[in-house]
Design an enzyme around this catalytic site. Sequence first.
Site, PDB file in Angstrom:
ATOM      1  N   GLN A  83       4.991  37.521  19.367  1.00 40.16           N
ATOM      2  CA  GLN A  83       3.558  37.613  19.670  1.00 40.16           C
ATOM      3  C   GLN A  83       2.760  36.803  18.663  1.00 40.16           C
ATOM      4  OE1 GLN A  83       2.394  41.769  21.417  1.00 40.16           O
ATOM      5  NE2 GLN A  83       3.433  42.143  19.499  1.00 40.16           N
ATOM      6  N   ILE A  99       1.325  33.605  16.597  1.00 38.33           N
ATOM      7  CA  ILE A  99       0.865  32.297  17.084  1.00 38.33           C
ATOM      8  C   ILE A  99       0.943  31.249  15.979  1.00 38.33           C
ATOM      9  CG2 ILE A  99      -0.657  33.277  18.851  1.00 38.33           C
ATOM     10  CD1 ILE A  99      -3.008  32.798  16.873  1.00 38.33           C
ATOM     11  N   HIS A 135       2.115  34.879  23.208  1.00 39.30           N
ATOM     12  CA  HIS A 135       0.663  34.777  23.009  1.00 39.30           C
ATOM     13  C   HIS A 135       0.225  33.358  22.666  1.00 39.30           C
ATOM     14  CE1 HIS A 135       0.135  39.389  22.225  1.00 39.30           C
ATOM     15  NE2 HIS A 135       0.412  39.098  23.470  1.00 39.30           N
ATOM     16  N   CYS A 179      -7.059  20.672  26.947  1.00 39.35           N
ATOM     17  CA  CYS A 179      -8.348  20.551  27.641  1.00 39.35           C
ATOM     18  C   CYS A 179      -8.385  21.536  28.805  1.00 39.35           C
ATOM     19  CB  CYS A 179      -8.515  19.124  28.155  1.00 39.35           C
ATOM     20  SG  CYS A 179      -9.913  18.952  29.279  1.00 39.35           S
ATOM     21  N   CYS A 208     -12.725  16.969  24.987  1.00 39.04           N
ATOM     22  CA  CYS A 208     -11.621  16.114  25.404  1.00 39.04           C
ATOM     23  C   CYS A 208     -12.133  14.672  25.531  1.00 39.04           C
ATOM     24  CB  CYS A 208     -11.111  16.616  26.753  1.00 39.04           C
ATOM     25  SG  CYS A 208      -9.874  15.587  27.524  1.00 39.04           S
TER      26      CYS A 208
HETATM   27 ZN   LIG Z   1      -9.846  16.647  29.580  1.00 38.07          ZN
END
Ligand SMILES: [Zn+2]
Length: 178
Positions: A39, A41, A57, A65, A87
Site C-alpha cells: 500500500q 507509494i 495505491h 496527464c 501536460c
Molecule cells: Zn496531456
Amino acid sequence: MFFDYFRRNLDCRGVQPNDAHKKLAEMERRGKLDGVITQNIDGLHQKAGSRNVWEIHGSALRSYCVSCHAEYGKDYVFENAEEIPHCPKCGKMVRPDVTLYGELLPQRAYEEAVALIRYADLLVIGGTSLEVGSAAQLAHMYHGKYLVIINKGRTKMEGKADLVFHDSISKVLNTIQI
Ligand SMILES: [Zn+2]
C-alpha cells in the site's frame, strides 16, 4: 492545496530502503518469495531490488496527464514551477499516480495482487492492522496453507495466523536465514 501537501510531505525520492525492504528483495532473488503487494507509494521495494511488486495505491514516483494519459517521471510534479503542473502535450493537469481516498484502485496492480494471493501457499502480512481498506480486503482472499502476521499492534486476522510477531518488520525479517 493538494499539490502543496504532496510536495511537502510525500517527496520520497531521496529516501532509502530499510532492512525489511532489502531482505524481501534478497528472498525474491533467491526464489523464496514470489512477490510483494504494498500500500506504500514510496517505491522503496523496487529501490531495494524487488522486481515483482504490486503497488495497490500507486506510486508517488510516477505522474500522468488526466486527459491524454501521457506519463511523466518522478521529478515532474515535485520540480514543476507551476502550482498545478500541466501536460506540455495537451495542457491539462498532470497528477501523481497515487490512489486518493474514494478513487478506484489501479486495476492491473489489484488483479495481479489478487492472483498472487490466490495462488500463494504462504502469506506474510506486515505493517497493517487490517482494520479497513484494500489490504484487509485482499487478506481475506487468502486461502493458502500458512499465514504469518508481523505488526507492532494487534491485527484483525491474528486468530487465523500460524505465526504472529508483535514487533518491527525489519527486526523480525532480519532473524530469517535464507
Ligand atoms: Zn496531456
